[in-house]
Every structure is written in structure tokens, then in C-alpha cells.
Design an enzyme around this catalytic site. Structure first.
Site, PDB file in Angstrom:
ATOM      1  N   HIS A 269      -4.536   1.996  -0.947  1.00  0.00           N
ATOM      2  CA  HIS A 269      -5.404   0.973  -0.368  1.00  0.00           C
ATOM      3  C   HIS A 269      -6.495   0.617  -1.369  1.00  0.00           C
ATOM      4  O   HIS A 269      -7.379   1.433  -1.642  1.00  0.00           O
ATOM      5  CB  HIS A 269      -6.000   1.501   0.940  1.00  0.00           C
TER       6      HIS A 269
ATOM      7  N   LYS B 117       0.811  -1.220   0.000  1.00  0.00           N
ATOM      8  CA  LYS B 117       0.000   0.000   0.000  1.00  0.00           C
ATOM      9  C   LYS B 117       0.843   1.267   0.000  1.00  0.00           C
ATOM     10  O   LYS B 117       0.344   2.342  -0.327  1.00  0.00           O
ATOM     11  CB  LYS B 117      -0.946   0.013   1.209  1.00  0.00           C
TER      12      LYS B 117
END
Lengths: 415, 81
Positions: free
Chosen positions: A344, A339
Site C-alpha cells: 500500500h 497492492k
């Protein structure tokens, strides 16, 4: 439950903010390249958060047999269908000759579903009234439709469902797929997840929670897991798919085998809507039970692809959870966060990160956590800061945790 | 001239909505059998005609509009009133 049916990974597919296929995605992760930038998908100038990691240059119809069907699908489904097509081709399942299609299932989820469709249609409702709502509103919106459509595209008539557990969605689709195969209800499952929520309601909603980074002046530095300066996650979008099947089935058809999906664990925090259990007990339980199912020892684990969202609390809790499970050995395990580069991907995060674990085992390279300049003193593990590392990894874990307190962990193992 | 424009507009909408080639959209072409539409497509198509031509098409009329030609005639008729 015990089963002698071993499950292996035989196909991969990914559409991500750093590349629209698995190889370009993996190359970017290894190179430490961020996919973040100012939001281009809508005018975000009025929003506290104006940055995201968007998928670039994606052709919406690319995954569909009939391009017309792309018009009847939300962006999240378009991404899912394209990634699934890649995974199916990679697993050499695109040609149905000789396959028992009743034994091939699909499990694809989305954390939110067709949010862009809902927004667009709600605007039409306000402007023109209910008589102008599209007959495709509901089928485009629902978060199981990608799974259904992928089944239709390939004629796969086995078990088909969508697990929805926010940011653990695709990890749990893969895990529950593993379970269904072991139970004997299918031989092959296309599993993963997809998300496309970079839209006013998506960004505005997460911004209202103060869950996303407001580092608008420096988007590529916004996702900085375990760094002192972190201030929330960076919203991403995309899709990740894996093809999993029994070892026996894979061998029989001469499939290329990446590695074994050896274990899966899950638990709930039973604590809060969005905040993690401060002790990391639930996350630790998911990891421990996954390891138990996989029957691997702690010292075999060479890599953990962390949930690692870059939120102030989450990064500390996951660190604590890893320590709870690994004890003295915790500092000897390489941990990194995809991430930090792709943001995300919510419901797609678990799948694209499981793919990173598969590639780690395959290539002997651990991708870095970028933007880790000044580690938080409470985060003191080996997070592979900023530069990729060569290392033979035999067992890798992929952690995914979702709002609602859903914890999951997948164990990938060299075969 | 105005008639031709209406026809052209109808055909363009059909090409766009159903993802078919312009050559397939003959006057005789049936939406479901020849142009691959399903029940949801036909609802959306009628909605697009209503939007484009500023008319209301009641469900009992919509059911009768099964070919490209019947739509063109129907809309011409509406326009003349």
C-alpha cells in the site's frame, strides 16, 4: 458542471517497490512479482510488523537539476521529484521551448508528508535542544512541498496544490487536476502523489491500529487481498505521476496519447475514522458518479483496479460496493489489486494504480492479484487470481479510499 | 598544523552542506553570491560550524560571516580564546 474540454493522459512516471520506472513496474505486475521483504530502512526488530515493500536502489538526487537540492528534501519529495521527471520526459515536456509555462500546473500530494524528517528532527531536539533544529525541518515536512518543488524544477507556473486525503490522495490530485483543466485554468497538469513512511512512527502507528499485516515470516505472502488468510495491508512506498492535458493541446503539440481520463467521482462515508462503511455505499457512490461523468455504460467497463488493500473489512466492503454499482454484471468485470505485489503506497497508491489502468488499456493485459489461494466466501468477484490475463479493455476504473472516509474513482478510457 | 586542520574542516563542511566543488571554496568566496547559498543554507551552515567546533555563534556574529575567509578567521579567533 459540463465542459467540452476532454482530458487525456500523455505521460507516466513511477518509482515503486517492484521497479523504478513505469516499464519495470508494469512488467513486475504482469509477472506477479512481489516487492515485499523484511524492513531494511530501520531496525524493526522491536515492532509487531517487521515487513514492508521498500523501494530499492533509488538514487535520491536522480530527479533534481541540482543534486544539492536532494539534501533539502524528505525522501517522499525525492521520490516525487524523480517520478515527475520521468512523467514530464515521457510526455515530451522537458524542453520548455514553445510551451506556455503559465498554463502547466502541478498537483502532487502525500498522505502523511515528511514523516522521516519529523522523526529525525525530533530526535535532534530531544538530544541537543531546540537550537539544533534544521531550518529545513518545516519545508521538508509539509505535504505540499513536493508539488511546489516539482513546479520549481520544471518552471511550471500554472495552478499548483496538493490534495491530502490519506490513501486517496494521489487519485484525488489527478481527479482535481482533471477538474482544473476542464474548468479552463490550465492546459496541462502533472498530477500524482508520493509516500515514504516506512519508518518507526509510520510502521508503529499503523501496527498500533492493527491495520498492517503481521505475517513477518512470509513477507511476500502478506498482502493477499480477498483471500481468507488476509490480516491487514503491507506498507509500501514510492511515487506515481501522470501528465494530463486537454486533447486539443496534446494534438496540437503532437504528443503521444495513452488514453482519456474520462471521469472522476468522489464521496465521503461520513462513518468512521478508519473503518469503511460496511455497506460500501460511499465507495459505490464515488464509482457511480465517476461513470456518470465519463458517460460510459456499465457494460463498457472491462477492468477495475481495486483499492484492494488486504484488510479484513475493506476487501468485503469494496466487493459490496462493486456489486451495488454493477448489479448482475459485477461478476463479469475483471478486478485486481496492485497492492498484492507493491503493498500500500498510501498517498501514492491512486496514481501508481491509475498507471496500471493506463497500461492495461495500452497493452491488453490485466495484471493478477497474487496470493489469492483461498478466497473469502464474502469476496466472490473475478479477482484475476495469480496469473495475468490477455483482454482488450476499453474502460478501466481505479478505486482509492482513504482514512477519514474519502472515496474516489477515476475512469480511464481508450481513445 | 592545527590551523590547517581547522581550515580543512571548515572547507569540508561547506562542500558537504552546499554541494559545491572543493575548488570553488576559496578564501574569498562569498556564500550567497559565489557558492549559491540561500538564507536557509546559511542558517544550517552556521549550525554545522557550531556543532563541529563546539562554539556558539550569536546571530549578530553570524550575519558578518559572509565569506569562507571570515568564517575561518572567526573560528580561529574563538579557538584561541
Amino acid at each position: 458542471m459540463s465542459s467540452d474540454r476532454r482530458v487525456v493522459v500523455t505521460g507516466l512516471g513511477a518509482i515503486t517497490p517492484v521497479g523504478n520506472d513505469v516499464n519495470s513496474y508494469w512488467d513486475a505486475l504482469v509477472a506477479g512479482r512481489s516487492g515485499a521483504g523484511p524492513i531494511t530502512g530501520f531496525d524493526a526488530s522491536a515492532f509487531d510488523c517487521r515487513i514492508a515493500a521498500e523501494v530499492k536502489g533509488f538514487e535520491p538526487a536522480s530527479g533534481f537539476k541540482n543534486p544539492k537540492d536532494a539534501r533539502r528534501a524528505d525522501r517522499y519529495t525525492q521520490l516525487a521529484v524523480a517520478a515527475a521527471k520521468q512523467a514530464v520526459a515521457d510526455a515530451a515536456l522537458a524542453d520548455p521551448t514553445g510551451l506556455d509555462l503559465d498554463r502547466i500546473g502541478v498537483m502532487i500530494g502525500s498522505g502523511i508528508g515528511g514523516l522521516i524528517t519529523l522523526e529525525t528532527q525530533h530526535s535532534i531536539y530531544l538530544e541537543k535542544g531546540p537550537g539544533r533544529l534544521s531550518p529545513f525541518l518545516i519545508p521538508m515536512l509539509i505535504s505540499n512541498i513536493a508539488s511546489g518543488i516539482v513546479g520549481m524544477e520544471h518552471g511550471f507556473r500554472g495552478p499548483n496544490l496538493a490534495v491530502v486525503t490519506a490513501c486517496a490522495t494521489s487519485a484525488q490530485c489527478i481527479g482535481e487536476g482533471w477538474r482544473i483543466i476542464r474548468d479552463g485554468d490550465a492546459d496541462v497538469i502533472v498530477a500524482g502523489g508520493s509516500e515514504a513512511a516506512i519508518c518507526p512512527m509510520g510502521i508503529g502507528g499503523f501496527a498500533a491500529m492493527r491495520a498492517v499485516s503481521f505475517r513477518n515470516d512470509d513477507p511476500q505472502a502478506a498482502s493477499r487481498p480477498w483471500d481468507k488468510g488476509r490480516d491487514g495491508f503491507l506498507m509500501g512506498e514510492g511515487a506515481g505521476m501522470v501528465v494530463i492535458e486537454t486533447l486539443e493541446h496534446a494534438k496540437k503539440r503532437g504528443a503521444k496519447i495513452y488514453c482519456e481520463l474520462a471521469g472522476y467521482g468522489l464521496s465521503a462515508d461520513a462513518y468512521h475514522l478508519s473503518a469503511p462503511d460496511p455497506e460500501g455505499a460511499g465507495a459505490a457512490k464515488a464509482m457511480a458518479s465517476a461513470l456518470k461523468r465519463a458517460a460510459v455504460n456499465l457494460d463498457e467497463v472491462g477492468y477495475i483496479n481495486a483499492h484492494g488493500t488486504s484488510t479484513p473489512l475493506g476487501d468485503i466492503c469494496e466487493t459490496l460496493a462493486i456489486k451495488r454499482v454493477f448489479g448482475e454484471r459485477a461478476k463479469g468485470v475483471a478486478v485486481s489489486s496492485s497492492k498484492s505485489m507493491i503493498g500500500h503506497l498510501l498517498g501514492a497508491a491512486g496514481a501508481v494504480e491509475a498507471i496500471a489502468c493506463v497500461k492495461t488499456i495500452e497493452t491488453g493485459v490485466i495484471h493478477p492479484t497474487i496470493n489469492l489461494a483461498d478466497p473469502d466466501p464474502q469476496c466472490d468477484l473475478d479477482y484475476v487470481p495469480n496469473v495475468a490475463r490477455q483482454a482488450r479493455v476499453d474502460v478501466a476504473l481505479s478505486n482509492s479510499f482513504g482514512f477519514g472516509g474519502h472515496n474516489s474513482c477515476l475512469v480511464l478510457k481508450r481513445i | 598544523m592545527a590551523d590547517k586542520t581547522l581550515e580543512e574542516r571548515v572547507r569540508e563542511i561547506i562542500v558537504e552542506q552546499l554541494g559545491v566543488n572543493a575548488e570553488q571554496v576559496t578564501t574569498e568566496a562569498r556564500f550567497i553570491e559565489d557558492l549559491g547559498a540561500d538564507s536557509l543554507d546559511t542558517v544550517e551552515l552556521v549550525m554545522a560550524f557550531e556543532e563541529e567546533f563546539g562554539v556558539e555563534v550569536p546571530d549578530e556574529d553570524a550575519e558578518k560571516l559572509q565569506t569562507v575567509g571570515t568564517v575561518i578567521e572567526y573560528l580561529k579567533d574563538k579557538a584561541d580564546k
